[in-house]
Design an enzyme around this catalytic site. Structure first.
Site, PDB file in Angstrom:
ATOM      1  N   LYS A 185     -14.367  -6.687 -12.524  1.00 56.54           N
ATOM      2  CA  LYS A 185     -14.215  -7.504 -11.323  1.00 56.54           C
ATOM      3  C   LYS A 185     -13.015  -7.061 -10.479  1.00 56.54           C
ATOM      4  CE  LYS A 185     -14.481 -12.350 -10.027  1.00 56.54           C
ATOM      5  NZ  LYS A 185     -14.427 -13.717 -10.551  1.00 56.54           N
ATOM      6  N   THR A 186     -11.872  -6.849 -11.125  1.00 52.21           N
ATOM      7  CA  THR A 186     -10.708  -6.405 -10.347  1.00 52.21           C
ATOM      8  C   THR A 186     -10.917  -4.977  -9.845  1.00 52.21           C
ATOM      9  OG1 THR A 186      -9.581  -5.878 -12.423  1.00 52.21           O
ATOM     10  CG2 THR A 186      -8.956  -7.923 -11.346  1.00 52.21           C
ATOM     11  N   GLY A 246      -6.998   3.294  -6.965  1.00 52.56           N
ATOM     12  CA  GLY A 246      -6.389   2.694  -5.772  1.00 52.56           C
ATOM     13  C   GLY A 246      -6.517   3.570  -4.538  1.00 52.56           C
ATOM     14  N   GLU A 247      -6.308   4.847  -4.709  1.00 50.94           N
ATOM     15  CA  GLU A 247      -6.319   5.747  -3.546  1.00 50.94           C
ATOM     16  C   GLU A 247      -7.744   6.155  -3.158  1.00 50.94           C
ATOM     17  OE1 GLU A 247      -3.010   5.939  -2.890  1.00 50.94           O
ATOM     18  OE2 GLU A 247      -2.348   5.486  -4.919  1.00 50.94           O
ATOM     19  N   PHE A 307       0.844  -1.202   0.000  1.00 49.77           N
ATOM     20  CA  PHE A 307       0.000   0.000   0.000  1.00 49.77           C
ATOM     21  C   PHE A 307       0.872   1.242   0.000  1.00 49.77           C
ATOM     22  CE2 PHE A 307      -1.894  -3.530   2.332  1.00 49.77           C
ATOM     23  CZ  PHE A 307      -2.928  -3.825   1.470  1.00 49.77           C
ATOM     24  N   LYS A 353      -9.145   6.507 -15.286  1.00 47.00           N
ATOM     25  CA  LYS A 353      -8.444   7.304 -14.283  1.00 47.00           C
ATOM     26  C   LYS A 353      -8.035   6.308 -13.196  1.00 47.00           C
ATOM     27  CE  LYS A 353     -11.932  10.476 -13.923  1.00 47.00           C
ATOM     28  NZ  LYS A 353     -12.611  11.762 -13.616  1.00 47.00           N
ATOM     29  N   GLY A 354      -7.507   6.773 -12.089  1.00 43.27           N
ATOM     30  CA  GLY A 354      -7.060   5.829 -11.069  1.00 43.27           C
ATOM     31  C   GLY A 354      -8.129   5.524 -10.043  1.00 43.27           C
ATOM     32  N   GLY A 372      -1.192  -5.874  -6.240  1.00 42.88           N
ATOM     33  CA  GLY A 372      -2.507  -6.365  -5.833  1.00 42.88           C
ATOM     34  C   GLY A 372      -3.677  -6.022  -6.733  1.00 42.88           C
TER      35      GLY A 372
HETATM   36 MO1  MOS Z   1       0.368   3.991  -3.252  1.00 40.05          MO
HETATM   37  S1  MOS Z   1       0.573   5.058  -1.485  1.00 40.05           S
HETATM   38  O1  MOS Z   1       0.855   5.150  -4.356  1.00 40.05           O
HETATM   39  O2  MOS Z   1       1.259   2.622  -3.112  1.00 40.05           O
END
Ligand code: MOS
Length: 743
Positions: free
Chosen positions: A637-638, A708-709, A245, A705-706, A472
């Protein structure tokens, strides 16, 4: 099959993870799982003092212990050329010198490695490590942020200056005001996989490293610089990464120690951090104390905001993140004053952790918006809509895309927000008090540079390679999906290979930018391949010499003439006709220069239903709906899994996670999973993730776009707001534990 675990009635609508089977069957190999010939084991010994110098260190007993091959300390460590040339890999992108492992006798934090014991088994190395005795000249340590805020000084410099948009104190004269202080403890990444480095020197100028890293190229660069090696002299492998992370965004000192150790004993070496070491050697989210004030007109229009964040860093590096950025960005407010202070303490350096900056800053901001909504008697979503930023409030630029309004509506609809009784303490289920809360998350949408090799093989299989790693989110799966759609190939005919620094350079997996960055390269590669296929198709008697990519369809592994689809040929036969063994290309992709005219962000809206027990103060997360504008959703799904993972992390941050340092000694109290709590299955309800799924037309050709955050950003505020709705009590201190609910 037991239906509790395998619900086979639920249709799988989308592509499974291409590496899922390897991961769940144990076939996937992680950095600590390479049993090399003659492997040795390194164990780090940590300082038991927090600040000072090592006066003496006795390694004799350890050296004589069974199976011990070497003990490295600052007294006998090889000099790392990069440390002297200022190319210290530990430096990362922060100010300061970074921790130069075994370079001198100075102790900066408790647990700092003072020795590396290398033995022929892990157990023997661990035992011998316990025999190392050090004496210290101790200095007085300071590890408390609240103490530092009273008696210490924050770092100075341009980035720490007060940043005023409009009028400084405008919020103070507004009709309706909220003002409060919010605190957040240290949070620790704690991915399942421990940080691990396996090293084999193949020659004096060539080393192979299996490393837990979010960037095989950046790790390669770090090791090259540290040891003065050529690019071809450093091979970094990270085929599988068991979660990261942000802790695997840097090459930490323990990895340098492992490379050093393998050289010393002339054999391969494996070094795995222990779980307690994971708390102090690979960064963490810094503790923060934040003051926020908002003033609004009675119609809900924001008049002014003030946000001051205070956070910690180490004494040897200044780690910065955009804690107050979201307050400047999210709402159309003319007058905003922000200030960011960091205090150097005798702790190890913090680092980026999922939603770095915004995850911290969103907590006071989105709680304050909720508080303001009650003060104004306006629905929290309506309040946010009344202050919707149609253009970037910092610079007036248009957004490359912004579907936050749509995300509010989508989420509210799926969650059933309209069933909420506006007043707090009104909803109940049995003896539990029920609360609904919501919040917004925002994070910059980035795209970097990537290179990719793509080969269309004679059997019609497409193989792509790029030097990235997947910590991940399912990067290979998303890339297979993009290529399969673009090339008209079944997903089973597409392979994406990663985790190898000898592949064409891909991005480091950070800042929610991998899909936007690498997906653009994949998309570009598919166009190039289709052009080449069309060119090759000219050799076939089926098509004329004027056939082109534009005149062809690419469907199910075949090219078909658009004007007459009875004329078609499989890719395999196109290659045969042109007498080509394969089509091989390298594709490069960079930023879109047009982006300088735009601001780009991803957005999330979290809806949470909590149950609060009035007698025990226990908070249960009963339901979560998360709606996001993350551009085009490449792999449903991901993507949904990514959002759900963020929610799990968010539940931890909201209700459980709290890194505790005993300031009397500067030592960690709860650096283990018995005392540092993370959510388990019983803490996590069914999480529903929804996407607006509209393309960003500028950022990259895929339109993504992203995410994860944004999966995490804002979540803690949604929980705190729900707890207020359930109980009428504002808890401004994370984590929201029963004592605070009852207290
Ligand atoms: Mo993330 S904090 O850019 O792994």
């Amino acid at each position: 099959m037991d239906k509790l675990f395998f619900d086979t009635d639920t249709p799988i609508a989308d592509l499974d993870r291409v590496d899922g089977k390897a991961k769940v069957t144990g076939a996937a190999k992680y950095s600590a799982e390479y049993d090399l010939q003659g492997l040795t084991y390194g164990v780090l010994v940590g300082s038991t003092t927090t600040k000072g110098t090592i006066a003496a260190i006795d390694t004799k007993t350890a050296e004589r212990a069974p199976g011990v091959l070497a003990v490295i300390t600052h007294l006998n460590a090889q000099k790392i050329p990069g440390y002297d040339e200022g190319k210290n890999p530990a430096k990362g992108q922060t100010g300061g010198k970074g921790l130069r492992i075994f370079n001198d006798n100075i102790i900066h934090f408790n647990g700092q490695p003072i020795a590396l014991v290398i033995a022929d088994t892990f157990e023997r190395a661990t035992y011998a490590a316990s025999l190392i005795k050090a004496q210290y000249n101790k200095d007085e340590q300071h590890t408390s942020l609240s103490e530092a805020m009273k008696t210490g000084n924050p770092l100075e410099g341009d980035r720490y200056k007060e940043n005023i948009r409009g009028e400084k104190d405008a919020w103070k004269s507004a009709a309706v005001k909220v003002e409060a202080t919010y605190t957040m403890p240290i949070q620790v990444h704690n991915p399942m996989e421990l940080h691990a480095t396996t090293v084999r020197w193949d020659a004096d100028d060539k080393v192979t490293v299996w490393e837990k890293t979010q960037g095989v190229k950046s790790t390669q660069q770090s090791i090259m610089q540290a040891f003065g090696l050529e690019e071809k002299g450093v091979q970094v492998n990270a085929q599988f990464v068991g979660g990261g992370f942000g802790s695997a965004l840097r090459t930490w000192p323990h990895a340098i120690a492992a490379v050093m150790g393998a050289k010393k004993v002339g054999r391969p070496l494996k070094l795995v951090l222990t779980r307690p070491q994971m708390f102090m050697m690979v960064g963490y989210r810094p503790e923060a104390v934040q003051k926020i004030a908002i003033g609004a007109n009675s119609d809900g229009k924001l008049v002014g905001m003030m946000h001051e964040a205070n956070a910690i860093t180490s004494t040897y590096e200044s780690f910065n993140e955009g804690v107050v950025g979201m307050t400047r960005q999210l709402y159309a407010c003319p007058n905003v004053t922000t200030k960011y202070n960091i205090y150097p303490l005798d702790v190890s350096t913090p680092t980026w952790m999922r939603g770095p900056g915004e995850a911290t800053g969103s907590f006071p901001l989105e709680c304050a918006l909720d508080e303001l909504a009650y003060a104004l008697n306006i629905d929290p979503i309506e309040l946010r809509k009344r202050n919707y930023a149609e253009t970037d409030p910092e610079n007036g630029k248009p957004y490359s895309s912004k579907f936050l309004k749509e995300a509010y509506e989508l989420g509210a609809d799926k969650f059933g927000w309209k069933d909420r009784t506006p007043q707090p303490k009104m909803m109940k289920e049995g003896e539990w008090q029920v609360g609904y809360g919501m919040s917004t998350g925002i994070f910059g949408a980035f795209r970097g540079e990537a290179k990719l090799a793509a080969k269309l093989l004679a059997d019609g299989t497409l193989v792509m390679q790029s030097a990235v790693s997947d910590s991940g989110p399912g990067t290979a799966t998303a890339m297979v999906k993009i290529a399969s759609d673009a090339m008209g190939l079944p997903t089973g005919k597409v392979r994406f290979e990663l985790g190898d620094s000898s592949f064409p350079p891909g991005p480091t997996q950070g800042g929610s930018s991998t899909t936007a960055t690498l997906g653009a390269a994949v998309s570009g590669a598919c166009v190039t391949l289709k052009k080449k296929l069309a060119e090759a198709a000219k050799s076939s008697s089926v098509f004329g010499a004027d056939v082109s990519m534009e005149s062809l369809n690419f469907i199910k592994g075949e090219v078909l003439l658009k004007s007459d689809d009875s004329k078609h040929l499989s890719y395999v036969d196109v290659l045969k006709a042109a007498n080509l063994p394969a089509i091989e290309i390298t594709e490069a992709s960079g930023r879109n220069p047009e982006m300088q005219n735009y601001s780009a962000y991803s957005y999330s809206v979290h809806f949470v239903k909590v149950l609060v027990h009035p007698l025990t103060g226990v908070v249960r997360i009963a339901r979560v709906v998360t709606a996001a504008d993350a551009g085009t959703i490449v792999s449903e799904k991901t993507a949904a899994s990514q959002m759900k993972g963020g929610v799990v992390g968010g539940i931890g941050g909201a209700l459980m996670e709290e890194g505790v340092i005993d300031h009397r000694y500067g030592r960690w109290v709860n650096n283990n999973f018995a005392d540092y709590h993370v959510p388990v299955h019983a803490d996590v309800p069914d999480v529903e993730a929804y996407f607006v799924n509209k393309p960003d037309p500028v950022l990259n050709p895929v339109g993504s776009k992203g995410m994860g955050e944004i999966a995490l950003i804002g979540f803690a505020a949604a929980v705190a707001n729900a707890v207020y709705h359930a109980t009428g009590k504002r808890i401004r201190e994370l984590p929201i534990t029963p004592d605070k609910v009852l207290g």
